[in-house]
Write an enzyme that holds these catalytic residues in place. Structure first.
Site, PDB file in Angstrom:
ATOM      1  CD  GLU A  62     -29.378  -6.769 -18.376  1.00  0.00           C
ATOM      2  OE1 GLU A  62     -30.258  -6.803 -19.254  1.00  0.00           O
ATOM      3  OE2 GLU A  62     -28.909  -5.665 -17.709  1.00  0.00           O
ATOM      4  CE  LYS A  64     -31.554  -9.318 -28.398  1.00  0.00           C
ATOM      5  NZ  LYS A  64     -33.078  -9.934 -28.570  1.00  0.00           N
ATOM      6  CG  ASP A  73     -37.538 -14.234 -28.657  1.00  0.00           C
ATOM      7  OD1 ASP A  73     -37.761 -13.035 -29.127  1.00  0.00           O
ATOM      8  OD2 ASP A  73     -37.722 -15.323 -28.997  1.00  0.00           O
ATOM      9  CE  LYS A  95     -30.865 -11.299 -32.297  1.00  0.00           C
ATOM     10  NZ  LYS A  95     -32.102 -11.540 -32.893  1.00  0.00           N
ATOM     11  CB  CYS A 147     -40.804 -53.111 -45.960  1.00  0.00           C
ATOM     12  SG  CYS A 147     -39.056 -52.771 -45.124  1.00  0.00           S
ATOM     13  CB  CYS A 193     -37.344 -56.620 -46.552  1.00  0.00           C
ATOM     14  SG  CYS A 193     -38.860 -56.464 -45.731  1.00  0.00           S
ATOM     15  CB  CYS A 204     -37.095 -56.510 -42.726  1.00  0.00           C
ATOM     16  SG  CYS A 204     -36.756 -54.904 -43.056  1.00  0.00           S
TER      17      CYS A 204
HETATM   18  O1  D41 Z   1     -33.671  -9.036 -22.704  1.00  0.00           O
HETATM   19  C1  D41 Z   1     -33.542  -8.135 -23.684  1.00  0.00           C
HETATM   20  N1  D41 Z   1     -34.506  -8.486 -24.650  1.00  0.00           N
HETATM   21  C2  D41 Z   1     -33.097  -6.979 -23.394  1.00  0.00           C
HETATM   22  C3  D41 Z   1     -33.448  -5.851 -24.465  1.00  0.00           C
HETATM   23  C4  D41 Z   1     -31.991  -6.578 -22.605  1.00  0.00           C
HETATM   24  N2  D41 Z   1     -31.533  -7.719 -21.423  1.00  0.00           N
HETATM   25  N3  D41 Z   1     -31.290  -5.378 -22.277  1.00  0.00           N
HETATM   26  C5  D41 Z   1     -31.612  -4.283 -23.249  1.00  0.00           C
HETATM   27  N4  D41 Z   1     -30.994  -3.087 -23.135  1.00  0.00           N
HETATM   28  C6  D41 Z   1     -31.054  -2.338 -23.906  1.00  0.00           C
HETATM   29  C7  D41 Z   1     -30.498  -1.044 -23.787  1.00  0.00           C
HETATM   30  C8  D41 Z   1     -28.979  -1.252 -23.623  1.00  0.00           C
HETATM   31  C9  D41 Z   1     -30.882  -0.131 -25.034  1.00  0.00           C
HETATM   32  C10 D41 Z   1     -31.006  -0.424 -22.700  1.00  0.00           C
HETATM   33  C11 D41 Z   1     -32.616  -4.472 -24.402  1.00  0.00           C
HETATM   34  C12 D41 Z   1     -32.979  -3.560 -25.249  1.00  0.00           C
HETATM   35  N5  D41 Z   1     -32.176  -2.411 -24.810  1.00  0.00           N
HETATM   36  C13 D41 Z   1     -33.858  -3.657 -26.295  1.00  0.00           C
HETATM   37  N6  D41 Z   1     -34.909  -4.437 -26.447  1.00  0.00           N
HETATM   38  C14 D41 Z   1     -35.505  -4.165 -27.592  1.00  0.00           C
HETATM   39  C15 D41 Z   1     -34.544  -2.992 -28.213  1.00  0.00           C
HETATM   40  C16 D41 Z   1     -33.749  -2.638 -27.249  1.00  0.00           C
END
Ligand code: D41
Length: 670
Positions: free
Chosen positions: A113, A115, A117, A313, A408, A411, A432
């Protein structure tokens, strides 16, 4: 309550739920906004007059209403774990291997997935109705933010579809859409309020609004990524569970994938990294989860993070460093840009030691001093920027203001800042070092001195080999010097010397154009030549006097005036004249007799006697403007043979059309 009204409320609610689902979850709007609003208003009216309404999960409750004095604490029935991180491909491979080693199946699958923010939240549905939403908090207890979460556009207040579990806790991320974030910040700034630093802070700030109407006005979104507590049966695969949630109308990211193998996992990281700037929301990495739920349970967790999931990350896009100095770079066209010299810092995957500061306005906006600690940002492949100053860290003993140069840095010519423009520029165009190449290319170009055989590449070579430093030095070049250049034979060298010789015979207009004075294009150069007739007269003209020339306003007049006030420029002009550049004397046509002043011509088709560019010059010499396309403002269209759409358009607009013969007669008469 009247059964009919009750039935209408149910029907309208379902209609709106469907519209919401199609719009926010499927991303396929089914009706125009006006239709949605109409149904919404209808439902609102019925609910107002019906005792016991609105119900807590009515679509009308998505706009917020309740304002709280504080948030209640909520204890999570199952702790919300945190996520481990890996920072390099090898650590990800190690994670995958550890999981694989605990399994008896070959090539275990991973659910991958983006991540997101944002901030983690838990949402509980009982019998398909959203009854509670809480922030993650410390993982054990969070805050009850039900009223605010209910206003999140893509989140259903009621689940849909088959086999809905009697109890279902979904966990996921609340985030703010990038586009909405920029708009929100603009609104906040306009209202004199403090903008948010990034979409994540904005999402957090919005979720913690006590007034749910404010939260409702914020462009929040939610994507599910896990199931917490539940009753009933769920699939035994992370990916399939996500699919089940989707089936019940819950929002999940489109980027969730089921993958096997190291390479595919790394490829995903690469691919989503490239897609990142185009996503509607911020992501800061990729989350890898063991797909099989039974295997997840075998792996268990350490401390507060599961052993079956990890986040890889992206390199941080922001880092803190110190501005050690500010230097000024002169661009090829004379624009002078302040560049921050940074204490080297690793950001966005590379070590950065310079950041552009753009211009004076930007420096003022950021409030930067030399010596300040700043946040540097490098997103994707764009030039590093200074995002903000850490004012609390400012040490007045160690900081000093940024002083812009008067001359400048390359020059030492005068620097100018034109009203309405943020950039400052070097005025030493012809002289220049930073602008030499561009100035000489322009000088030699077709509409200027038209030096046959002196293309851009050759100009660059000549400058790089230190054979010329100004256009005037072109005329001192020898065949021997030219032959010494790579890929330049004696024949080409001779040819070039010859075309340099030929180019010396030109017109005053071309000569003026060739000097590359800012905003003096062909037409202005023509007007100047006609007006002043000699280069000496142009040289000494005052700003006021210059504005008497047709089409020359104050800004252009100032460019011309200052150009001829630069000692270096005068030197080059004199050298050029000494090198033998000359032009036929201009027959003065009194300005009052310039019968075409203010008229706009368009030339189209092909001609027999005069070339198109000769016609253009002839018309411009008489004070006319020559435009590229026909509009209502066009005075006359000169139509040659095989004229096409421009002629048709002129006919449609009833504009005067003139053929070549008539034009020749006219030019002779004037
Ligand atoms: O997209 C995310 N930020 C994200 C956070 C994600 N896609 N999966 C996550 N899965 C978990 C577990 C595995 C513990 C169910 C998470 C987070 N935790 C998470 N976000 C903040 C603390 C933990």
């Amino acid at each position: 309550m009247n059964n009919e009204i009750q039935a209408s409320i149910t029907q309208l609610s379902e209609q709106l739920e469907n519209y919401n689902y199609q719009y926010y979850v499927l991303d396929e709007p089914s009706v125009p906004d006006a239709e949605y609003d109409r149904v919404f208003q209808q439902l609102l009216k019925l609910e107002e007059v019906s005792p016991g309404h609105p119900l807590a999960n009515s679509p009308t409750q998505k706009v917020g209403g309740l304002a709280l004095s504080k948030f209640e604490q909520v204890t999570h029935q199952k702790p919300m774990l945190s996520l481990d991180n890996v920072f390099e491909a090898q650590a990800l491979k190690d994670f995958m291997k550890r999981a694989q080693d605990k399994s008896s199946t070959a090539n275990i699958a991973f659910c991958i997935e983006p991540k997101l923010d944002g901030l983690a939240a838990s949402i509980i549905y009982e019998n398909g109705l959203l009854i509670q939403a809480a922030t993650r908090g410390d993982g054990q207890t969070g805050e009850n933010v039900t009223e605010n979460v209910k206003t999140i556009k893509n989140l259903p207040l009621k689940l849909r579809g088959e086999n809905i579990p009697p109890l279902l806790e979904v966990r996921g991320e609340v985030f703010m859409l990038k586009a909405g974030f920029d708009k929100l910040n603009k609104k906040l700034s306009d209202a004199g309020e403090k903008p948010f630093v990034n979409p994540r802070n904005a999402a957090a700030g919005s979720l913690r609004q006590l007034d749910s109407k404010v939260a409702a006005s914020r462009p929040l979104g939610f994507y599910c990524y896990a199931v917490g507590v539940f009753e009933g049966e769920l699939a035994n695969s992370q990916f399939e569970r996500i699919e089940q949630l989707k089936g019940w109308g819950l929002p999940v990211s489109e980027e969730v994938k089921q993958v096997t193998g190291e390479q595919a996992c790394l490829d995903y990281y690469q691919a989503i990294g490239e897609k990142r700037p185009d996503l509607a929301y911020e992501i800061d990495g990729v989350v890898y989860k063991v797909d099989n739920i039974a295997l997840q349970e075998t792996l268990g967790f350490v401390a507060r993070a599961p052993r079956w999931a990890t986040a890889f990350k992206f390199p941080a896009e922001e880092a803190v460093t110190i501005i050690e100095n500010v230097e000024f770079q002169v661009g090829r066209t004379g624009a002078i840009t302040p560049v921050a010299k940074l204490k080297p810092v690793f950001v966005g995957g590379v070590t950065v030691s310079n950041a552009t500061l753009h211009n004076k306005d930007e420096i003022k906006r950021l409030g930067i001093l030399i010596g300040d600690e700043v946040v540097v940002r490098r997103a994707g492949d764009v030039i590093p920027q200074v995002a903000r100053v850490l004012l609390d860290k400012r040490d007045l003993q160690k900081t000093q203001p940024i002083v812009f140069p008067d001359v400048c840095p390359v020059c030492e010519s005068r620097v100018e800042r034109i009203e309405g423009e943020a950039t400052i520029r070097c005025t030493g165009g012809l002289y220049c070092g930073a602008q030499r190449k561009e100035a000489i290319k322009h000088f030699a170009s077709r509409k200027a001195l038209d030096i046959d055989g002196l293309g851009n590449k050759l100009v660059e070579l000549l400058v790089e080999h230190n054979l010329i430093a100004s256009p005037a030095q072109l005329f001192d070049l020898t065949t021997e010097q030219l032959s010494s250049l790579p890929r330049m034979g004696a024949v080409s060298a001779k040819k070039l010397i010859n075309s340099l010789q030929i180019s010396k015979k030109t017109t005053l207009a071309r000569f003026l154009y060739s000097l590359g004075i800012r905003e003096v294009g062909e037409a202005t150069a023509n007007n100047l030549a006609n007006h002043y007739q000699t280069i000496e007269a142009v040289k000494v003209a005052s700003v006021e006097n210059l504005q008497a020339v047709s089409d020359v306003g104050e800004i252009v007049a100032k460019h011309i005036y200052y150009f001829f006030r630069q000692e270096h420029n005068i030197e080059v002009v004199n050298q050029l004249l000494e090198a033998g550049i000359h032009w036929p004397e201009i027959k003065k046509v009194a300005e009052s007799e310039l019968s075409l002043t203010g008229q706009i011509f368009v030339i189209t088709g092909s001609f027999n006697v005069m070339s198109r560019s000769d016609i253009k010059t002839a018309l411009q010499d008489l004070g006319a403007k020559v435009a590229g396309s026909v509009s209502k403002k066009t005075t006359t269209v000169i139509a040659g043979e095989a004229a096409g759409s421009k002629l048709t358009k002129a006919q449609e607009l009833g504009i005067e059309i003139m053929d070549e013969e008539t034009l020749l007669n006219l030019l002779n008469k004037i």
